[in-house]
Design a protein around this motif. Structure first.
Motif, mmCIF file in Angstrom:
data_model
loop_
_atom_site.group_PDB
_atom_site.id
_atom_site.type_symbol
_atom_site.label_atom_id
_atom_site.label_comp_id
_atom_site.label_asym_id
_atom_site.label_seq_id
_atom_site.Cartn_x
_atom_site.Cartn_y
_atom_site.Cartn_z
ATOM 1 N N GLN A 808 0.832 -1.207 0.000
ATOM 2 C CA GLN A 808 0.000 0.000 0.000
ATOM 3 C C GLN A 808 0.867 1.258 0.000
ATOM 4 O O GLN A 808 0.587 2.218 -0.732
ATOM 5 C CB GLN A 808 -0.927 -0.019 1.219
ATOM 6 C CG GLN A 808 -1.883 1.173 1.249
ATOM 7 C CD GLN A 808 -2.796 1.126 2.479
ATOM 8 O OE1 GLN A 808 -2.841 0.138 3.185
ATOM 9 N NE2 GLN A 808 -3.514 2.217 2.702
ATOM 10 N N ALA A 809 1.931 1.246 0.847
ATOM 11 C CA ALA A 809 2.838 2.404 0.895
ATOM 12 C C ALA A 809 3.539 2.609 -0.443
ATOM 13 O O ALA A 809 3.736 3.737 -0.901
ATOM 14 C CB ALA A 809 3.859 2.201 2.018
ATOM 15 N N GLN A 810 3.909 1.496 -1.107
ATOM 16 C CA GLN A 810 4.552 1.586 -2.414
ATOM 17 C C GLN A 810 3.599 2.195 -3.440
ATOM 18 O O GLN A 810 3.983 3.023 -4.268
ATOM 19 C CB GLN A 810 4.997 0.181 -2.859
ATOM 20 C CG GLN A 810 5.740 0.155 -4.188
ATOM 21 C CD GLN A 810 7.064 0.890 -4.135
ATOM 22 O OE1 GLN A 810 7.799 0.761 -3.169
ATOM 23 N NE2 GLN A 810 7.377 1.658 -5.173
ATOM 24 N N ALA A 811 2.340 1.776 -3.365
ATOM 25 C CA ALA A 811 1.340 2.319 -4.289
ATOM 26 C C ALA A 811 1.145 3.823 -4.055
ATOM 27 O O ALA A 811 0.999 4.611 -5.004
ATOM 28 C CB ALA A 811 0.011 1.578 -4.119
ATOM 29 N N GLU A 812 1.130 4.211 -2.785
ATOM 30 C CA GLU A 812 0.983 5.642 -2.462
ATOM 31 C C GLU A 812 2.189 6.436 -2.970
ATOM 32 O O GLU A 812 2.045 7.559 -3.455
ATOM 33 C CB GLU A 812 0.828 5.809 -0.947
ATOM 34 C CG GLU A 812 -0.491 5.267 -0.410
ATOM 35 C CD GLU A 812 -0.541 5.300 1.106
ATOM 36 O OE1 GLU A 812 0.480 5.684 1.725
ATOM 37 O OE2 GLU A 812 -1.595 4.925 1.673
ATOM 38 N N LEU A 813 3.386 5.840 -2.862
ATOM 39 C CA LEU A 813 4.593 6.491 -3.367
ATOM 40 C C LEU A 813 4.513 6.700 -4.883
ATOM 41 O O LEU A 813 4.821 7.778 -5.399
ATOM 42 C CB LEU A 813 5.824 5.640 -3.021
ATOM 43 C CG LEU A 813 7.160 6.072 -3.663
ATOM 44 C CD1 LEU A 813 7.550 7.488 -3.216
ATOM 45 C CD2 LEU A 813 8.263 5.084 -3.311
ATOM 46 N N GLU A 814 4.084 5.668 -5.575
ATOM 47 C CA GLU A 814 4.006 5.760 -7.032
ATOM 48 C C GLU A 814 2.935 6.752 -7.477
ATOM 49 O O GLU A 814 2.990 7.287 -8.588
ATOM 50 C CB GLU A 814 3.721 4.372 -7.615
ATOM 51 C CG GLU A 814 4.895 3.405 -7.438
ATOM 52 C CD GLU A 814 4.537 1.984 -7.840
ATOM 53 O OE1 GLU A 814 3.367 1.765 -8.211
ATOM 54 O OE2 GLU A 814 5.421 1.098 -7.772
ATOM 55 N N ALA A 815 1.965 6.987 -6.607
ATOM 56 C CA ALA A 815 0.887 7.919 -6.966
ATOM 57 C C ALA A 815 1.300 9.383 -6.777
ATOM 58 O O ALA A 815 0.629 10.295 -7.264
ATOM 59 C CB ALA A 815 -0.359 7.620 -6.131
ATOM 60 N N VAL A 816 2.412 9.629 -6.040
ATOM 61 C CA VAL A 816 2.857 11.006 -5.779
ATOM 62 C C VAL A 816 3.640 11.522 -6.988
ATOM 63 O O VAL A 816 4.619 10.913 -7.427
ATOM 64 C CB VAL A 816 3.749 11.070 -4.512
ATOM 65 C CG1 VAL A 816 4.271 12.492 -4.315
ATOM 66 C CG2 VAL A 816 2.962 10.608 -3.292
ATOM 67 N N THR A 817 3.219 12.645 -7.496
ATOM 68 C CA THR A 817 3.927 13.296 -8.626
ATOM 69 C C THR A 817 4.045 14.789 -8.341
ATOM 70 O O THR A 817 3.106 15.420 -7.870
ATOM 71 C CB THR A 817 3.149 13.080 -9.944
ATOM 72 O OG1 THR A 817 1.830 13.599 -9.801
ATOM 73 C CG2 THR A 817 3.086 11.612 -10.315
ATOM 74 N N GLY A 818 5.214 15.340 -8.623
ATOM 75 C CA GLY A 818 5.386 16.806 -8.529
ATOM 76 C C GLY A 818 5.782 17.314 -7.167
ATOM 77 O O GLY A 818 6.528 18.287 -7.059
ATOM 78 N N ASP A 819 5.301 16.742 -6.103
ATOM 79 C CA ASP A 819 5.577 17.216 -4.746
ATOM 80 C C ASP A 819 6.773 16.436 -4.194
ATOM 81 O O ASP A 819 6.636 15.310 -3.717
ATOM 82 C CB ASP A 819 4.342 17.025 -3.863
ATOM 83 C CG ASP A 819 4.493 17.737 -2.525
ATOM 84 O OD1 ASP A 819 5.647 17.878 -2.060
ATOM 85 O OD2 ASP A 819 3.462 18.114 -1.944
ATOM 86 N N ARG A 820 7.969 17.083 -4.250
ATOM 87 C CA ARG A 820 9.189 16.382 -3.886
ATOM 88 C C ARG A 820 9.223 15.987 -2.405
ATOM 89 O O ARG A 820 9.634 14.881 -2.039
ATOM 90 C CB ARG A 820 10.396 17.276 -4.204
ATOM 91 C CG ARG A 820 11.759 16.616 -3.957
ATOM 92 C CD ARG A 820 12.878 17.473 -4.532
ATOM 93 N NE ARG A 820 14.167 16.905 -4.196
ATOM 94 C CZ ARG A 820 14.833 17.152 -3.073
ATOM 95 N NH1 ARG A 820 14.307 17.974 -2.171
ATOM 96 N NH2 ARG A 820 16.019 16.586 -2.840
ATOM 97 N N LEU A 821 8.795 16.906 -1.518
ATOM 98 C CA LEU A 821 8.807 16.619 -0.086
ATOM 99 C C LEU A 821 7.865 15.459 0.260
ATOM 100 O O LEU A 821 8.187 14.591 1.071
ATOM 101 C CB LEU A 821 8.420 17.868 0.700
ATOM 102 C CG LEU A 821 9.468 18.993 0.714
ATOM 103 C CD1 LEU A 821 8.922 20.203 1.450
ATOM 104 C CD2 LEU A 821 10.767 18.507 1.376
ATOM 105 N N LYS A 822 6.708 15.493 -0.372
ATOM 106 C CA LYS A 822 5.723 14.435 -0.121
ATOM 107 C C LYS A 822 6.253 13.083 -0.618
ATOM 108 O O LYS A 822 6.064 12.049 0.012
ATOM 109 C CB LYS A 822 4.409 14.780 -0.815
ATOM 110 C CG LYS A 822 3.246 13.888 -0.397
ATOM 111 C CD LYS A 822 1.941 14.392 -0.992
ATOM 112 C CE LYS A 822 0.783 13.529 -0.527
ATOM 113 N NZ LYS A 822 -0.505 14.007 -1.104
ATOM 114 N N ARG A 823 6.966 13.134 -1.748
ATOM 115 C CA ARG A 823 7.526 11.904 -2.300
ATOM 116 C C ARG A 823 8.637 11.357 -1.386
ATOM 117 O O ARG A 823 8.732 10.146 -1.175
ATOM 118 C CB ARG A 823 8.059 12.169 -3.711
ATOM 119 C CG ARG A 823 8.565 10.906 -4.403
ATOM 120 C CD ARG A 823 8.889 11.163 -5.876
ATOM 121 N NE ARG A 823 9.409 9.941 -6.482
ATOM 122 C CZ ARG A 823 8.642 8.933 -6.902
ATOM 123 N NH1 ARG A 823 7.324 9.001 -6.776
ATOM 124 N NH2 ARG A 823 9.193 7.870 -7.445
#
Length: 888
Positions: A808-823
């Protein structure tokens, strides 16, 4: 008929030990009608000394209370005097006491309020729960007096309406937890007509009440089984050990169970295979067979031709063994030459005709599986490991093939589900495994046992199966063994519809043209989508009935009273009535002897015996006398005589009825005494002899049995067995003398060795008891293994849950685009979870190793503790002669 004190004593010892003939003395001591399902339920509850409890969950009105009383009576007769019956309220308690008064003679004490408490206490016994009687109380009173109740080491604790206890595993259920603490280590018998009122967790609570270690943890159980009827067959292997349910009717269950489609392939052996068959058949009919001198031709035919029917590889292994045996024997040249010819023919066969047909069946079958959207998986069952090996070599050339024969672990099954195409299994794989990933079952070898054939198919044809199941069997109609198997399967299927829990045929669709048969099969085998569509139509058609779909599916969790089980109940009403009459006649004779001896020795009371009415009445007394003292578990208590006793079933009051379970009946048997030695004058005896009565006690950590044994020897040295001794003791006695110390059994003392001591068959008795206990011990060791397996499964469940978090965490990581801090934050969480997963994985490995080591130690310790020990007590020895011997 009782004739002397020795005869009376022997008869008393026999009657006192009748608890070993389970339930017969119970019926002799009560006034109830026997029903086979009640015997089956009570037998289920008491089938093992290692069982910690059982749930009797018959439908309402089927007699759970009488089943419980069978268990209570049996335990009482076995000497278990600490029995607790807990009932939700006083209204139900009244119903129980009325039943006890009407049908049973087990003494009981009711404790529901302070006044009853006061009536059943004394300065010597301030705790009213300590009684030499069945203690009946309510949930509230027991819980309110927990400290006093849990002091008692209960032998048996029975809970009526036990559905009230299902929340015991939950933190807030104080009363259920208190009752569990009171029950302690006793055998717990739970009675409920609704073992699953709300959901599957109710059943979890009942089993948890018996033993909290029997099932997985609450969270794991919840995730695996709550509202998941498709997983209930898996659960039933554990739960059905503890739950017995008799239904008023076996209603049809409206769960999605696809159809099964049957094909039986009649294959034709090759000319060389036929020659091999004829050579073997000729040998079987040979008059003298030195390799099988004691074997009946019919049995030999089933054995040899059955192996040939399995495969050339299977029979070849036996052929080589026979040749090796003959080579070591003398004068076997002719027979050896026969077998060498047989071996040559067998070795000339490069591939069996049945194996060739199997390749065609697999090819056609897998094509059909693809058409109906089923997975490309087939399960093949063989009887022979050699056949299994042969098929492994053959099929591995074309398919991903795995073998299972019980010698490997579950990883083979797991690999088959994940990547295998063909699983070749002996019948070790026909029990318990869920193979619903496959919709293709092949009986490469037929069986004699219909139920085992059904078990094979049920690996795939089960809840959770999404497709219709194709079941293919092979048969050589010219092979005697195959034909005999077919006859037996058909015969058993015709007994009655579903008597063995089989609602479908196991064989059918006979054909000798495999390629021509598959287009016909294709018309019957529904696609996965069609199965679902038809099921939805069924749901619509039976909408009202299907409000109880889950409840119906849950019935698979319980052991139910089937025809198969009924056939195992050997206690028929006729046998019970006859045997009960015999026991009560014997008890009456012993009771008369007891009171006649009292009249001879005492003047404070005279007991008048009425033979025709079978009553014994106290007369000419100032005060009713104390007949004996009995042990209550904490002290000796005097037993004062009743005014009148009787043997009839309707005798009142029940306290005066003489039965094997009443206080007076048990007391008479316990207190009857005789001398250590004596002599009998028996004019009809053929030769003077000595006969001794011995008590042999067999004890382990969890079981204890005692048996009265007669041994004897004639004056000329001939050994007399049990039957011969009984026959001699049944002869008319002219005179009797007693010598030595006179005492009841429990006060008999050891004495100098006697010549008859060596005749006591301790080894035979030990072997017989071990034969009875071995299945229960094996079952207990299997339970230990299952408990460890459940603990390992819990570890895996935790690891899988953590793996899900990683995914689930990996999926959330892959869904993050553009926001470097969030990634970066998401990446950090993934890294942390993966590290935790690796640590947990390593920890799981070592925890599993630890569990395996602990299991090995537990099994070793269990085996040591359960070794039987023997104790032999000589009760008396009598010299028997035609003429009275003068006293020295």
């Amino acid at each position: 008929m009782v004739r002397t004190s020795f005869h009376a004593y022997y008869q008393a010892r026999q009657l006192e030990q009748l608890s070993q003939e389970q339930f017969v003395p119970v019926f002799a001591s009560s006034d109830i009608q026997i029903y086979p399902f009640q015997i089956a339920a009570a037998s289920f509850a008491l089938r093992s000394p290692y069982q910690k409890g059982a749930v009797l969950c018959d439908e309402a009105g089927m007699g759970k209370s009488h089943e419980a009383m069978l268990v209570i009576n049996q335990k009482w007769l076995e000497g278990c005097s600490r029995i607790l019956l807990v009932i939700p309220n006083v209204d139900l308690l009244q119903q129980w006491t009325e039943m006890l008064e009407r049908f049973y003679t087990v003494p009981y004490v009711v404790l529901t309020n302070r006044e009853q408490w006061r009536q059943n206490t004394s300065p010597d016994t301030p705790n009213a729960f300590i009684q030499d009687a069945l203690v009946i109380t309510t949930y509230d009173f027991a819980a309110d007096n927990e400290d006093a109740a849990k002091v008692v080491n209960w032998d048996l604790a029975v809970f009526e309406e036990a559905n009230a206890l299902t929340g015991v595993y939950q933190e807030g259920n104080k009363q259920a937890k208190a009752l569990k603490r009171i029950a302690g280590e006793s055998f717990k018998l739970l009675l409920t007509g609704t073992p699953i009122e709300k959901n599957i967790m109710d059943l979890y609570g009942l089993i948890w009440f018996i033993d909290e270690t029997l099932l997985p943890g609450e969270k794991e159980f919840l995730a695996r089984y709550l509202r998941r009827p498709e997983n209930y067959p898996e659960l039933s292997s554990q739960v059905s050990r503890y739950c017995f349910r008799t239904l008023r009717s076996q209603a049809k269950r409206y769960a999605k169970v696809p159809e099964r489609v049957l094909m039986t392939v009649e294959y034709t052996p090759s000319s060389q295979e036929r020659k091999l068959y004829e050579l073997l058949n000729a040998y079987i009919n040979y008059r003298e067979k030195k390799a099988f001198p004691e074997m009946d031709p019919y049995d030999l035919a089933l054995r040899l031709l059955g192996l040939l029917g399995s495969s050339t590889a299977a029979i070849l292994q036996t052929i080589k063994g026979v040749i090796k045996r003959l080579e070591q024997m003398e004068n076997t040249q002719e027979e050896l030459a026969q077998w060498q010819e047989i071996q040559a023919v067998a070795e000339s066969i490069t591939q069996d005709a049945k194996a060739t047909e199997l390749l065609t069946v697999l090819k056609q079958g897998f094509a059909l599986m693809k058409k109906v959207s089923a997975k490309r998986k087939a399960v093949i069952f063989t009887e022979s490991v050699e056949t299994q090996k042969m098929l492994q070599r053959l099929l591995s050339q074309e398919y991903t093939t795995l073998s299972y024969n019980g010698s490997t672990d579950y990883s083979v099954i797991h690999r088959f589900k994940e990547e295998g195409e063909v699983l070749i299994s002996t019948d070790n794989g026909a029990k318990g495994f869920n193979l619903e990933d496959s919709a293709f079952v092949i009986h490469y070898d037929l069986l004699y046992n219909t139920l085992k054939m059904e078990q094979r198919i049920d690996r795939c044809h089960r809840l959770g199966q999404q497709c219709d199941v194709l079941s293919v069997a092979f048969i050589d109609k010219n092979n005697f063994a195959d034909v005999r198997k077919l006859e037996l399967v058909n015969k058993r299927m015709l007994v009655t519809n579903g008597v063995f829990g089989i609602t479908d045929d196991v064989l059918g669709g006979f054909t000798d043209d495999v390629k021509g048969a598959f287009p016909v099969i294709a018309q019957r085998l529904r696609s996965k989508a069609q199965v679902e569509q038809d099921f939805q139509c069924t749901l619509d058609t039976y909408e009202e009935d299907n409000r109880h779909t889950v409840a119906a599916a849950e019935d698979v969790l319980f052991t139910t009273f089937t025809k198969e089980l009924a056939d195992k109940v050997k206690l028929s009403p006729q046998y019970i009535d006859r045997k009960a009459q015999e026991l009560n006649n014997a008890l009456w004779e012993v009771a008369k002897w007891f009171f006649e001896r009292y009249n001879e020795k005492n003047t404070d009371c005279r007991f008048v015996i009425d033979e025709s009415r079978r009553t014994i009445t106290a007369t000419t007394y100032d005060q009713l006398p104390v007949l004996f003292y009995y042990w209550t578990g904490s002290r000796n208590r005097p037993y004062r005589s009743q005014k009148v006793y009787g043997m009839s079933k309707d005798f009142k009051p029940k306290a005066g009825q003489i039965t094997l379970s009443s206080v007076i009946g048990r007391g008479i048997l316990h207190e009857l005494e005789c001398s250590d030695t004596g002599s009998l004058t028996v004019p009809d005896i053929e030769e003077p002899c000595e006969i001794g009565l011995y008590s042999v006690t067999l004890t382990s950590a969890s079981s204890r049995t005692e048996q009265a044994v007669l041994c004897g020897r004639t004056e000329s040295g001939k050994v007399l067995d049990e039957d011969a001794c009984k026959e001699i003791l049944s002869l008319p006695v002219q005179d009797c003398t007693q010598e030595g110390h006179s005492a009841p059994h429990w006060l008999k003392r050891g004495s100098r060795p006697h010549g008859l001591d060596e005749l006591v068959p301790t080894k035979e008795l030990l072997a017989a008891e071990m034969e009875k206990l071995s299945p229960a011990q094996a079952d207990e060791m299997e339970r230990m293994k299952q408990r460890v397996a459940a603990e390992k499964a819990a570890l895996s469940w935790e690891l899988n849950a953590l793996d899900s978090q990683v995914q689930q965490a990996q999926a959330e990581l892959e869904a993050v685009t553009g926001d470097r801090l969030k990634r970066l934050s998401a990446q950090k969480r993934v890294t942390q979870l993966r590290q935790e997963y690796m640590k947990r994985q390593e920890s799981q490995f070592f925890d599993a190793m630890r569990l395996d080591v602990e299991l090995e130690e537990k099994i070793k310790s269990f085996a040591e503790k359960e070794k039987l020990t023997t104790k032999v007590q000589r009760e008396f020895v009598v010299v028997i002669d035609k003429n009275a011997k003068e006293n020295n």
